[in-house]
Scaffold this active site. Sequence first.
Site, PDB file in Angstrom:
ATOM      1  N   LEU A 102      89.520  61.068  48.097  1.00  0.00           N
ATOM      2  CA  LEU A 102      89.626  60.188  49.259  1.00  0.00           C
ATOM      3  C   LEU A 102      90.937  60.434  49.994  1.00  0.00           C
ATOM      4  O   LEU A 102      91.980  60.603  49.360  1.00  0.00           O
ATOM      5  CB  LEU A 102      89.556  58.731  48.814  1.00  0.00           C
ATOM      6  CG  LEU A 102      88.333  58.402  47.961  1.00  0.00           C
ATOM      7  CD1 LEU A 102      88.763  57.754  46.663  1.00  0.00           C
ATOM      8  CD2 LEU A 102      87.376  57.539  48.699  1.00  0.00           C
ATOM      9  N   CYS A 103      90.863  60.429  51.303  1.00  0.00           N
ATOM     10  CA  CYS A 103      92.061  60.479  52.142  1.00  0.00           C
ATOM     11  C   CYS A 103      91.732  59.672  53.400  1.00  0.00           C
ATOM     12  O   CYS A 103      90.775  58.894  53.384  1.00  0.00           O
ATOM     13  CB  CYS A 103      92.493  61.916  52.451  1.00  0.00           C
ATOM     14  SG  CYS A 103      91.339  62.915  53.395  1.00  0.00           S
ATOM     15  N   GLY A 104      92.490  59.840  54.448  1.00  0.00           N
ATOM     16  CA  GLY A 104      92.233  59.062  55.653  1.00  0.00           C
ATOM     17  C   GLY A 104      90.855  59.298  56.233  1.00  0.00           C
ATOM     18  O   GLY A 104      90.126  58.368  56.551  1.00  0.00           O
ATOM     19  N   GLY A 152      88.720  62.085  54.870  1.00  0.00           N
ATOM     20  CA  GLY A 152      87.904  62.863  53.934  1.00  0.00           C
ATOM     21  C   GLY A 152      87.862  64.334  54.295  1.00  0.00           C
ATOM     22  O   GLY A 152      87.451  65.162  53.483  1.00  0.00           O
ATOM     23  N   ALA A 195      89.049  56.721  54.007  1.00  0.00           N
ATOM     24  CA  ALA A 195      89.329  55.278  53.976  1.00  0.00           C
ATOM     25  C   ALA A 195      89.497  54.691  55.377  1.00  0.00           C
ATOM     26  O   ALA A 195      89.360  53.486  55.555  1.00  0.00           O
ATOM     27  CB  ALA A 195      90.582  55.010  53.147  1.00  0.00           C
TER      28      ALA A 195
END
Length: 154
Positions: A64-66, A68, A108
């Site tokens: 997960l990151c800002g 994806g 996210a």
Amino acid sequence: MKIGIGSDHNAFQMKEEVKSYITSLGHEVIDYGCYSEDEADYPGVAFSVATDITAGNLERGILLCGTGIGMSIAANKVPNIRSAQCHDVYSAERAQLSNNAQIITMGAKIIGAELAKKVAEAYLNVSFQGGNSARKIDQIMDKEREFLLQGSCC
């Protein structure tokens, strides 16, 4: 199933919720970081999860990151990894059923934690069945091997 999970600082809170949910489903979850909301770069996390999958230490990964996007790009740099960005249940199922993706990524800043849990569950609830999709994946992996043997693609 043994699942690696990781995030950058943008997705730390979502990672914690998804991790807890996956554990509640009976999976073993290994957390690759980050471990707080302090700024953290995502490539190292993606490389670690992907490398442990290729080594046989994990069965699948969720990153997960800002958005994806970065996590997926980074994970896909590790040879023999197929990572797919998924923000809905159908894509998560197809990532596994059609593409035998060992990793899915989510953003996210794109979806909320409740949907992320459902996406993760959908991905973990299906297994690659081969069929016509196996032929296509073989073509992709053959091209990757060809590029690796050449030492570059361009």
